[in-house]
Design a protein around this motif. Structure first.
Motif, short mmCIF file in Angstrom:
data_model
loop_
_atom_site.label_atom_id
_atom_site.label_comp_id
_atom_site.label_asym_id
_atom_site.label_seq_id
_atom_site.Cartn_x
_atom_site.Cartn_y
_atom_site.Cartn_z
N LEU A 208 36.22 44.13 44.27
CA LEU A 208 36.90 42.95 44.73
C LEU A 208 36.00 42.05 45.79
CD1 LEU A 208 39.36 40.77 44.21
CD2 LEU A 208 40.42 42.14 46.45
N PHE A 209 35.82 40.80 45.62
CA PHE A 209 35.43 39.90 46.66
C PHE A 209 36.39 38.79 46.62
CE2 PHE A 209 33.65 36.09 48.14
CZ PHE A 209 32.64 36.19 49.06
N SER A 210 36.84 38.84 48.12
CA SER A 210 37.90 37.80 48.32
C SER A 210 37.39 36.83 49.67
CB SER A 210 39.11 38.41 48.58
OG SER A 210 38.87 39.63 49.71
N TYR A 211 37.53 35.78 49.51
CA TYR A 211 37.69 34.68 50.54
C TYR A 211 38.63 33.95 50.63
CZ TYR A 211 35.37 32.96 54.57
OH TYR A 211 35.50 32.80 55.96
N LEU A 233 32.58 31.06 36.70
CA LEU A 233 32.30 31.11 35.22
C LEU A 233 31.56 32.49 35.01
CD1 LEU A 233 31.96 29.49 32.55
CD2 LEU A 233 29.57 28.80 33.22
N THR A 234 30.61 32.99 35.73
CA THR A 234 29.89 34.19 35.56
C THR A 234 31.08 35.35 35.58
OG1 THR A 234 28.09 33.10 36.93
CG2 THR A 234 28.21 35.49 36.70
N PHE A 235 31.81 35.29 36.37
CA PHE A 235 32.93 36.66 36.56
C PHE A 235 33.76 36.79 35.24
CE2 PHE A 235 32.87 39.46 40.11
CZ PHE A 235 31.78 38.87 40.85
N THR A 262 38.38 26.37 48.34
CA THR A 262 39.69 26.84 47.79
C THR A 262 39.39 28.19 48.17
OG1 THR A 262 40.84 27.47 45.78
CG2 THR A 262 38.48 27.12 45.65
N PRO A 263 40.50 29.09 48.46
CA PRO A 263 40.85 30.45 48.52
C PRO A 263 40.23 31.00 46.99
CG PRO A 263 42.72 29.26 49.25
CD PRO A 263 41.95 28.31 48.68
N CYS A 264 39.58 32.20 47.10
CA CYS A 264 39.04 32.51 46.04
C CYS A 264 38.93 34.09 45.80
CB CYS A 264 37.72 31.95 45.67
SG CYS A 264 36.49 32.12 46.94
N PHE A 265 39.21 34.75 44.74
CA PHE A 265 39.06 36.25 44.60
C PHE A 265 38.44 36.20 43.31
CE2 PHE A 265 43.00 34.80 46.66
CZ PHE A 265 43.15 35.62 47.71
N PHE A 266 37.57 37.13 43.33
CA PHE A 266 36.62 37.50 42.11
C PHE A 266 36.73 39.01 41.94
CE2 PHE A 266 34.84 33.89 44.16
CZ PHE A 266 34.50 32.77 43.41
N GLY A 267 36.70 39.51 40.70
CA GLY A 267 36.77 40.95 40.48
C GLY A 267 36.98 41.35 39.23
N SER A 268 37.42 42.63 39.08
CA SER A 268 37.66 43.14 37.46
C SER A 268 39.34 43.02 37.52
CB SER A 268 37.09 44.43 37.39
OG SER A 268 36.82 45.16 38.70
N GLU A 269 39.38 43.33 36.40
CA GLU A 269 41.03 43.14 35.96
C GLU A 269 42.01 43.85 36.85
OE1 GLU A 269 41.89 44.39 31.71
OE2 GLU A 269 43.96 44.70 32.39
N TYR A 270 41.73 45.12 37.15
CA TYR A 270 42.48 46.01 38.12
C TYR A 270 42.84 45.25 39.47
CZ TYR A 270 44.48 49.82 40.69
OH TYR A 270 45.37 50.61 41.82
N GLU A 271 41.70 44.81 39.95
CA GLU A 271 41.80 44.22 41.31
C GLU A 271 42.39 42.94 41.19
OE1 GLU A 271 39.03 45.40 40.04
OE2 GLU A 271 38.57 47.31 41.21
#
Ligand code: AFP
Length: 282
Positions: A208-211, A233-235, A262-271
């Protein structure tokens, strides 16, 4: 699109040379968000503008370093939104930095992005190209050219946690989310450069990457058009996900103005499911 990608390869080589040989230190100016610009920021921006000015396919460019859109070719098809040198506060400590390009067609929002390209300037120079509807592809600069390495696909769960923002200003539900991941055994990986930090989550196939939004910056810090939507788009195309604090895909996000964040969260399905649970009802 192929020609735009080729042009970005040339831009990347020029910016890499500039980082290695150019002047460090600050310019006299600040950008639209109020950050004082480094000489490298300004020079990278000029390199990109000069290259794109030669491409009739490009209708307009919008740079993180410029207040306004710059119109280039009336009959052009694409608008390119870019952050010429993301991570300028860490470049002088020789940490990895990057350039991010979002290529938009009919509208400047998550629905309008048709391709995203980012470049990481680290021990190696790497580039990830994502065309909507296709898997992202990783390229590495080797012996004078960018060479395709592989497609990028994410797993459903990772092991690393990259939490951005000032911790003292995190909301309690966000703090609880980050702590719960560490309690599950996730390891901290955060350099302060979103390009290498997200690149690591992507190539490690999860995490997870979160801001987040914080008490002092409820809409977060990262800019939608230049930073968030291109990585969304990439994730998403890699089989991961990218959402805002309401649990909505960032590919649905529509900025209210060019430099909107914007607040943002990038990750895989579980996270990402964990983010949704933590923020649901918060
Ligand atoms: P700079 O370009 O000002 O260094 O900002 C980099 C950045 O926008 C992004 O690359 C990082 O993810 C984020 O800032 C880090 O911000 P924090 O230091 O607040 O975690």
């Amino acid at each position: 699109m192929k020609e735009i990608i080729k042009k970005i390869e040339t831009i990347a080589i020029d910016i890499d040379r500039l980082i290695k040989e150019g002047e460090s230190g600050y310019s006299q100016n600040s950008n639209a968000t109020g950050d004082v610009q480094l000489k490298l920021d300004v020079q990278s921006d000029t390199i990109i503008e000069e290259h794109f000015a030669t491409m009739p396919q490009i209708k307009a460019i919008i740079s993180e370093e410029k207040e306004e859109q710059l119109d280039l070719h009336e009959d052009g098809e694409y608008t390119v939104c870019y952050d010429p040198l993301d991570g300028s506060s860490i470049v002088d400590f020789n940490l990895s930095v990057g350039s991010i390009f979002g290529i938009y067609k009919d509208s400047l929002d998550g629905k309008g992005i048709v391709a995203s390209i980012y470049v990481v300037y680290g021990p190696r120079v790497e580039m990830v190209v994502t065309i909507r509807g296709q898997k992202p592809k990783l390229y590495r600069y080797l012996n004078g050219a960018f060479r395709e390495q592989r497609e990028i696909t994410m797993d459903t769960k990772g092991k690393i946690n990259a939490p951005g923002g000032t911790q003292k200003n995190w909301y309690p539900h966000h703090k609880a989310l980050i702590e719960s991941l560490f309690n599950e055994g996730y390891r901290l990986r955060y350099s302060g450069g979103m390009v290498p930090d997200l690149h690591q989550v992507l190539l490690k196939k999860g995490g997870l990457f979160s801001y987040p939004g914080t008490t002092d910056k409820p809409k977060g810090k990262l800019r939608a058009l230049f930073e968030v939507i291109p990585f969304a788009l990439t994730f998403t195309q890699a089989g991961g996900n990218a959402i805002d604090d309401k649990g909505v895909s960032l590919l649905e996000f529509s900025p209210s103005f060019l430099h909107d964040t914007t607040p943002c969260f990038f990750g895989s399905e579980y996270e990402i499911n964990k983010v949704k649970e933590a923020y649901n009802g918060a």
